[in-house]
Write a protein that holds these residues in place. Structure first.
Motif, PDB file in Angstrom:
ATOM      1  N   ARG A   1       6.243  -1.891  -6.310  1.00 30.89           N
ATOM      2  CA  ARG A   1       6.792  -0.540  -6.504  1.00 30.89           C
ATOM      3  C   ARG A   1       7.322  -0.397  -7.938  1.00 30.89           C
ATOM      4  O   ARG A   1       7.042   0.571  -8.641  1.00 30.89           O
ATOM      5  N   THR A   2       8.076  -1.430  -8.364  1.00 28.19           N
ATOM      6  CA  THR A   2       8.645  -1.418  -9.717  1.00 28.19           C
ATOM      7  C   THR A   2       7.524  -1.432 -10.756  1.00 28.19           C
ATOM      8  O   THR A   2       7.546  -0.673 -11.734  1.00 28.19           O
ATOM      9  N   ALA A   3       6.534  -2.312 -10.508  1.00 32.32           N
ATOM     10  CA  ALA A   3       5.436  -2.433 -11.473  1.00 32.32           C
ATOM     11  C   ALA A   3       4.652  -1.123 -11.568  1.00 32.32           C
ATOM     12  O   ALA A   3       4.298  -0.658 -12.654  1.00 32.32           O
ATOM     13  N   TRP A   4       4.431  -0.516 -10.405  1.00 30.61           N
ATOM     14  CA  TRP A   4       3.670   0.750 -10.355  1.00 30.61           C
ATOM     15  C   TRP A   4       4.430   1.866 -11.083  1.00 30.61           C
ATOM     16  O   TRP A   4       3.849   2.625 -11.865  1.00 30.61           O
TER      17      TRP A   4
ATOM     18  N   GLY B   1       0.814  -1.211   0.000  1.00 29.24           N
ATOM     19  CA  GLY B   1       0.000   0.000   0.000  1.00 29.24           C
ATOM     20  C   GLY B   1       0.855   1.271   0.000  1.00 29.24           C
ATOM     21  O   GLY B   1       0.522   2.262  -0.653  1.00 29.24           O
ATOM     22  N   ASP B   2       1.991   1.225   0.740  1.00 28.25           N
ATOM     23  CA  ASP B   2       2.866   2.404   0.789  1.00 28.25           C
ATOM     24  C   ASP B   2       3.704   2.509  -0.489  1.00 28.25           C
ATOM     25  O   ASP B   2       4.172   3.586  -0.849  1.00 28.25           O
ATOM     26  N   ALA B   3       3.884   1.355  -1.154  1.00 24.59           N
ATOM     27  CA  ALA B   3       4.764   1.345  -2.326  1.00 24.59           C
ATOM     28  C   ALA B   3       4.078   1.856  -3.585  1.00 24.59           C
ATOM     29  O   ALA B   3       4.741   2.207  -4.552  1.00 24.59           O
ATOM     30  N   VAL B   4       2.741   1.874  -3.575  1.00 26.58           N
ATOM     31  CA  VAL B   4       2.038   2.346  -4.767  1.00 26.58           C
ATOM     32  C   VAL B   4       1.299   3.642  -4.442  1.00 26.58           C
ATOM     33  O   VAL B   4       0.992   3.914  -3.289  1.00 26.58           O
ATOM     34  N   GLY B   5       1.029   4.398  -5.459  1.00 28.52           N
ATOM     35  CA  GLY B   5       0.420   5.715  -5.204  1.00 28.52           C
ATOM     36  C   GLY B   5      -1.079   5.713  -5.404  1.00 28.52           C
ATOM     37  O   GLY B   5      -1.623   6.600  -6.063  1.00 28.52           O
TER      38      GLY B   5
ATOM     39  N   TYR C   1       4.759  -9.510 -12.325  1.00 29.32           N
ATOM     40  CA  TYR C   1       3.849  -8.495 -11.790  1.00 29.32           C
ATOM     41  C   TYR C   1       3.928  -7.204 -12.611  1.00 29.32           C
ATOM     42  O   TYR C   1       2.927  -6.514 -12.797  1.00 29.32           O
ATOM     43  N   THR C   2       5.118  -6.900 -13.102  1.00 27.32           N
ATOM     44  CA  THR C   2       5.256  -5.726 -13.969  1.00 27.32           C
ATOM     45  C   THR C   2       4.473  -5.969 -15.255  1.00 27.32           C
ATOM     46  O   THR C   2       3.740  -5.101 -15.743  1.00 27.32           O
TER      47      THR C   2
END
Ligand code: PLP
Length: 468
Positions: free
Chosen positions: A283-286, A55-59, A219-220
Motif C-alpha cells: 500500500r505504501t509502495a503503491w 490486491g485490495d491495497a493497490v489500485g 518494496y517501496t
C-alpha cells in the motif's frame, strides 16, 4: 496459557502434546515414522488469503503466484491451486509438475537463469503467462524458439536494480554484482529492438529483491525502480506494459517464540524476527508511485497494469513442522579445558532434509512434541544424523550466528519426538539422499479434518532407482 509459538486452531498444546490442526503430532510420528514433514492446508490457505489482501491495497490488477521452488510436492501444489493461487516455476521440471498438479499454462510464470531450449519450448507450447527473461542472449533464444514453433511467447524482462536488502548474503538477488537478471539499460535496448516482433509479446518487467527481507522499505524502493522503468519504456517505445512482477521475499517470523532471541547477534535477530504485513508494505509502495504517476500525468499507465507477486516462504514456511526423533544421546566436554560437559542429543533430521541449517545457518525453533506443555529451560547441544561435522543445530564455525544450545524439557532421552517449527520452505525441496538416507514422508492435514499422506517415505529401491 498460550505459548508464543502457538497459533490458535493450528499449532496448539493439547493434553501436554503438540497438536497440528487438531492432530496429535506424536501419533502422526508413530504412524508414519520420523523424520516427517506435516503441512497444514488451512495454514497455506490462511497465508494465501493474507497475501491476496495486497490486491485490495493497490489500485490495479493483481496476480499471486506461489514460488514452487519453496516446496513442490504435488499435494501441496494442489492445495495452493485450490486456494485460488497461481504459480511461479523455475525450471522445465517444475513447469511439468505444475501441469501435473492441474495448473493451466496461463496460471504459470516461468523463471530461471540457465533455461534450455526444451524448457523454453515447453513454456511456449503451454502458453505460460510470462517467461521471465534473464539476459539478452536468452531473449534471442526465446525469439528463435518461438519463431521455429510458429508461436508468440509472452516475455517479461528481469531487471537487476542494485538494491541491497538486510537479509542473508545467499538470499540477496537484486545487487548488480549478483547473478540475476539484466542491467536496466540492456532491458530498455531489448524493448526497443523487439517491440514489433511477431514472436515476442513483451508483456512485463520483473524484479525480485531477495528473500526474508526484514524491511518493507525495499518494496517501496523496488516499486519506484519499476515505475521509472515502466515510464521510460512507454516514452521510448510506446509500449504499455501489461504487468509488473515484484517477486517475493516477504519475511516469516522464525523467532515468534522469543525464548532464544537473545542468543542471536542483532542483525541475525532482526532478519529472523522480521514481521510486517505485505499488504501494508505494498500500500505504501503503491501510494508513493501513484504520486509520481500523477506528477507525470500518466496515472492510467499504472492503473491499467497487473501487479504480480511470487512469494514462496511467506506462503509455505510456517505451514509445516518437521517431526524428528532423538536417536542418540551423549555427554561431551564443553571446550578443551574439559571442566564442564554438554548433553548432546542426536536426531534423525539433519541437513539432508534441512539444508539451510548448514548453508545459511538457518534457525528453526525446536520444541518437544511429546512434552510441548512443559517448561523448555534445559540446554542441550543438538545435532543431526549425518556423518558430517557440519550437521549440527548450532554455528560450528563459532561465529555466534545461532544459539549454541537449544532449550527443551529436562531429561530428554532417545525415543522422544521433537518438532522443528516453520520448516515448510526450502527444506524438502532441497533435500537429498546424502548418506543413503531416505527422503522423508509428508502428511497434509486437510481442511476437512483428515490427515493425508501425500508423499511416502523412500524405500531401499528409491536409493538406487536411477542407478544403471
Ligand atoms: N521469485 C524469485 C525470482 C526468487 O528468486 C525467489 C526466491 O529467492 C522467490 C520468488 C521466492 O522468494 P520467497 O520465498 O522469499 O518469497
Amino acid at each position: 496459557m498460550i505459548r508464543s509459538w502457538e497459533i490458535l486452531d493450528f499449532l496448539e498444546v493439547c493434553d501436554g502434546r503438540l497438536h497440528i490442526d487438531g492432530h496429535d503430532a506424536v501419533e502422526l510420528a508413530r504412524e508414519h515414522g520420523t523424520p516427517l514433514f506435516v503441512y497444514s492446508e488451512s495454514r497455506i490457505r490462511h497465508n494465501i488469503v493474507r497475501l491476496k489482501q495486497v490486491g485490495d491495497a493497490v489500485g490495479c490488477g493483481f496476480k499471486l503466484c506461489y514460488a514452487a521452488k519453496a516446496m513442490s510436492t504435488l499435494g501441496v501444489l494442489r492445495s495452493v491451486r485450490d486456494a485460488g493461487c497461481d504459480l511461479e516455476v523455475n525450471s522445465g521440471g517444475e513447469l511439468w509438475k505444475a501441469l501435473k498438479a492441474g495448473f493451466r499454462g496461463d496460471q504459470l510464470n516461468f523463471n530461471g537463469l540457465s533455461k534450455e531450449e526444451w524448457e523454453i519450448e515447453l513454456a511456449i507450447e503451454n502458453g505460460v503467462y510470462a517467461i521471465q527473461v534473464d539476459s539478452l542472449y536468452e531473449l534471442s533464444l526465446i525469439e528463435e524458439t518461438a519463431r521455429r514453433l510458429g508461436k508468440k511467447a509472452n516475455v517479461s524482462l528481469r531487471l537487476v536494480p542494485g538494491i541491497e536488502s538486510a537479509t542473508h548474503s545467499g538470499l540477496q538477488t537484486a545487487m548488480l554484482t549478483s547473478k540475476f537478471g539484466m542491467m536496466p539499460e540492456e532491458a530498455f535496448a531489448a524493448f526497443a529492438k523487439y517491440k514489433d516482433s511477431e514472436h515476442l509479446n513483451l508483456s512485463g518487467i520483473h524484479l525480485h529483491v531477495g528473500s526474508q527481507n526484514p524491511s518493507p522499505a525495499v518494496y517501496t524502493q523496488a516499486f519506484d525502480e519499476m515505475f521509472g522503468a515502466l515510464l521510460r519504456i512507454y516514452r521510448e517505445t510506446g509500449i504499455r506494459l501489461q504487468h509488473i512482477n515484484l517477486g517475493g521475499g516477504f519475511p516469516v517470523n522464525y523467532l515468534r517464540d522469543g525464548s532464544q532471541a537473545g542468543d542471536f547477534p542483532a542483525e541475525q535477530r532482526e532478519m529472523f524476527a522480521a514481521d510486517f504485513e505485505p499488504a501494508e508494505a505494498m500500500r505504501t509502495a503503491w501510494a508513493a508511485v501513484r504520486e509520481k504517476a500523477d506528477a507525470e500525468n500518466v496515472r492510467d499507465l499504472l492503473e491499467g497494469i497487473t501487479l504480480l507477486l511470487e512469494p514462496g516462504r511467506s506462503i509455505i514456511a510456517d505451514a509445516a513442522i518437521c517431526l524428528t526423533t532423538v536417536r542418540n544421546a551423549k555427554q561431551r566436554p564443553t571446550d578443551d579445558r574439559q571442566l564442564t560437559t554438554d548433553h548432546w542429543l542426536l536426531t534423525d533430521a539433519g541437513f539432508n532434509i534441512l539444508l539451510s541449517m548448514e548453508t545459511y545457518k538457518w534457525y528453526y525453533h525446536l520444541i518437544s512434541a511429546e512434552r510441548a506443555g512443559e517448561l523448555h529451560e534445559t540446554p542441550y547441544k543438538l545435532a543431526g544424523p549425518l556423518c558430517d561435522g557440519g550437521d549440527v543445530y548450532f554455528d560450528i564455525e563459532g561465529e555466534g550466528r545461532l544459539p549454541d544450545h537449544r532449550l527443551l524439557p529436562e531429561n530428554v532421552e532417545p525415543g522422544e519426538v521433537l518438532a522443528l517449527l516453520n520448516c515448510g520452505a526450502y527444506s524438502l525441496a532441497q533435500a537429498s539422499q546424502y548418506n543413503g538416507r531416505f527422503l522423508p514422508p509428508v502428511v497434509l492435514t486437510k481442511a476437512d479434518g483428515t490427515a493425508e499422506l501425500i508423499r511416502r517415505r523412500d524405500t531401499f529401491e528409491d536409493l538406487i532407482a536411477s542407478d544403471l
